[in-house]
Design a protein around this motif. Structure first.
Motif, PDB file in Angstrom:
ATOM      1  N   MET A   1     -26.024 -46.830  13.944  1.00  0.00           N
ATOM      2  CA  MET A   1     -26.577 -45.493  13.692  1.00  0.00           C
ATOM      3  C   MET A   1     -26.428 -44.618  14.926  1.00  0.00           C
ATOM      4  O   MET A   1     -25.974 -43.464  14.849  1.00  0.00           O
ATOM      5  CB  MET A   1     -28.056 -45.594  13.300  1.00  0.00           C
ATOM      6  N   GLN A   2     -26.814 -45.143  16.063  1.00  0.00           N
ATOM      7  CA  GLN A   2     -26.747 -44.364  17.304  1.00  0.00           C
ATOM      8  C   GLN A   2     -25.318 -43.977  17.651  1.00  0.00           C
ATOM      9  O   GLN A   2     -25.064 -42.851  18.089  1.00  0.00           O
ATOM     10  CB  GLN A   2     -27.392 -45.170  18.438  1.00  0.00           C
TER      11      GLN A   2
ATOM     12  N   ILE B   1     -26.762 -40.676  14.822  1.00  0.00           N
ATOM     13  CA  ILE B   1     -27.981 -40.680  14.014  1.00  0.00           C
ATOM     14  C   ILE B   1     -29.143 -41.197  14.856  1.00  0.00           C
ATOM     15  O   ILE B   1     -29.092 -42.309  15.390  1.00  0.00           O
ATOM     16  CB  ILE B   1     -27.801 -41.562  12.758  1.00  0.00           C
TER      17      ILE B   1
ATOM     18  N   PHE C   1     -31.673 -42.472   6.773  1.00  0.00           N
ATOM     19  CA  PHE C   1     -31.568 -43.892   6.448  1.00  0.00           C
ATOM     20  C   PHE C   1     -32.897 -44.595   6.698  1.00  0.00           C
ATOM     21  O   PHE C   1     -33.746 -44.115   7.448  1.00  0.00           O
ATOM     22  CB  PHE C   1     -30.476 -44.557   7.290  1.00  0.00           C
TER      23      PHE C   1
ATOM     24  N   VAL D   1     -22.325 -45.192   6.017  1.00  0.00           N
ATOM     25  CA  VAL D   1     -22.664 -44.163   7.006  1.00  0.00           C
ATOM     26  C   VAL D   1     -21.572 -43.099   7.064  1.00  0.00           C
ATOM     27  O   VAL D   1     -21.860 -41.888   7.082  1.00  0.00           O
ATOM     28  CB  VAL D   1     -22.887 -44.801   8.400  1.00  0.00           C
TER      29      VAL D   1
ATOM     30  N   ALA E   1     -32.693 -42.184  11.200  1.00  0.00           N
ATOM     31  CA  ALA E   1     -32.978 -43.424  10.498  1.00  0.00           C
ATOM     32  C   ALA E   1     -34.361 -43.887  10.921  1.00  0.00           C
ATOM     33  O   ALA E   1     -34.703 -43.860  12.102  1.00  0.00           O
ATOM     34  CB  ALA E   1     -31.930 -44.488  10.851  1.00  0.00           C
TER      35      ALA E   1
ATOM     36  N   SER F   1     -23.096 -43.384  15.610  1.00  0.00           N
ATOM     37  CA  SER F   1     -22.664 -42.401  14.606  1.00  0.00           C
ATOM     38  C   SER F   1     -23.410 -41.076  14.736  1.00  0.00           C
ATOM     39  O   SER F   1     -23.293 -40.204  13.875  1.00  0.00           O
ATOM     40  CB  SER F   1     -22.875 -42.974  13.197  1.00  0.00           C
TER      41      SER F   1
ATOM     42  N   VAL G   1     -32.639 -42.810  15.805  1.00  0.00           N
ATOM     43  CA  VAL G   1     -33.411 -43.908  15.226  1.00  0.00           C
ATOM     44  C   VAL G   1     -34.880 -43.775  15.634  1.00  0.00           C
ATOM     45  O   VAL G   1     -35.202 -43.775  16.823  1.00  0.00           O
ATOM     46  CB  VAL G   1     -32.850 -45.269  15.673  1.00  0.00           C
TER      47      VAL G   1
END
Length: 253
Positions: A173-174, A178, A106, A94, A201, A176, A180
């Motif tokens: 992810m969250q 990103i 992703f 990531v 993602a 970072s 979802v």
């Protein structure tokens, strides 16, 4: 000594024998899945089971007949498959994608079980520029020779990570930055109502059960495909392709 067979056409190594598998685990081999004979007992078998639990490896208890199909050798009730690829660390992946300047895309696969669907998804993901695929260590389709075949070799061209639970990947992810997006019919939003232009993602669920409710609960957004016919759902690899190409379409506008 570790005993194994290797099929260069399938790029898959099979280890057979309890002691051989124990040695392979201890030596750090990249084991994808272990098949154990149902009802087998013994001190050495117990040692193998304990090691599997300790290392959190993917294992299934199967009938003796299946083990015979997996290996023609004297397997002693245990067969292991070594993955044809090395798995990436999700944190490193990531971070590298973000630092590359590309908009991350992703794919999170929540216990997808059919290896042909898995391979087809990997192939589509590579074609659509997916940054990486995240799968769960246990409960999903194995990364084996069949995966290589159905992915048409794409498995060697796209990073794949393994996590203890898909929720771990969602939270990372969250954290970072990103978004979802969960692919589910349990929403009024279609893929045309959500934005794929920002870092995101996409979560795809298993063939029979879809996305785990606990995973679905923590997703940022949900989206579905419009179904115009009488069949209520699409094959997961087809649905995944539709999601990914909508992301491609939006990002090219």
């Amino acid at each position: 000594m570790v005993f194994y067979t290797f099929d260069p056409m399938e790029k898959e190594t099979t280890i057979f024998g309890i002691r051989a598998i124990i040695e392979a685990i201890k030596s750090g081999e990249n084991i994808d899945k272990i098949f154990l004979q149902k009802g087998l007992k013994g001190d050495l078998f117990t040692e193998l089971e304990q090691l599997i639990r300790q290392e959190r490896l993917n294992a299934s208890y199967v009938p003796f007949e299946k083990l015979n199909r997996l290996s023609k050798k004297n397997h002693q009730g245990a067969v292991a498959q070594i993955a044809p690829i090395s798995f990436y660390d999700i944190e490193d992946l990531v971070l590298n994608v973000i630092e590359s300047g590309k908009t991350p895309l992703f794919l999170l696969l929540d216990q997808l079980s059919d290896v042909r669907n898995f391979g087809a998804i990997i192939r589509t993901a590579e074609c659509t520029g997916v940054s990486g695929i995240i799968i769960q260590k246990k409960g999903g389709a194995p990364v084996n020779g069949d995966t290589v075949k159905t992915s048409a070799g794409a498995i060697f061209k796209i990073p794949i990570c393994k996590v203890d639970h898909i929720k771990d990947a969602v939270f990372h992810m969250q954290a970072s930055g990103i978004k979802v997006i969960a692919a589910t019919e349990k929403t009024d939003n279609t893929i045309y109502d959500v934005s794929f232009n920002e870092p995101c993602a996409i979560i795809m669920g298993s063939e029979g059960k879809g996305i785990n409710p606990s995973v679905l609960k923590v997703a940022d957004e949900k989206a579905k495909l419009p179904i115009l016919g009488e069949i209520e759902s699409l094959n997961v690899s087809v649905a995944c392709g539709a999601f990914l190409y909508e992301a491609v379409r939006q990002r090219r506008l």
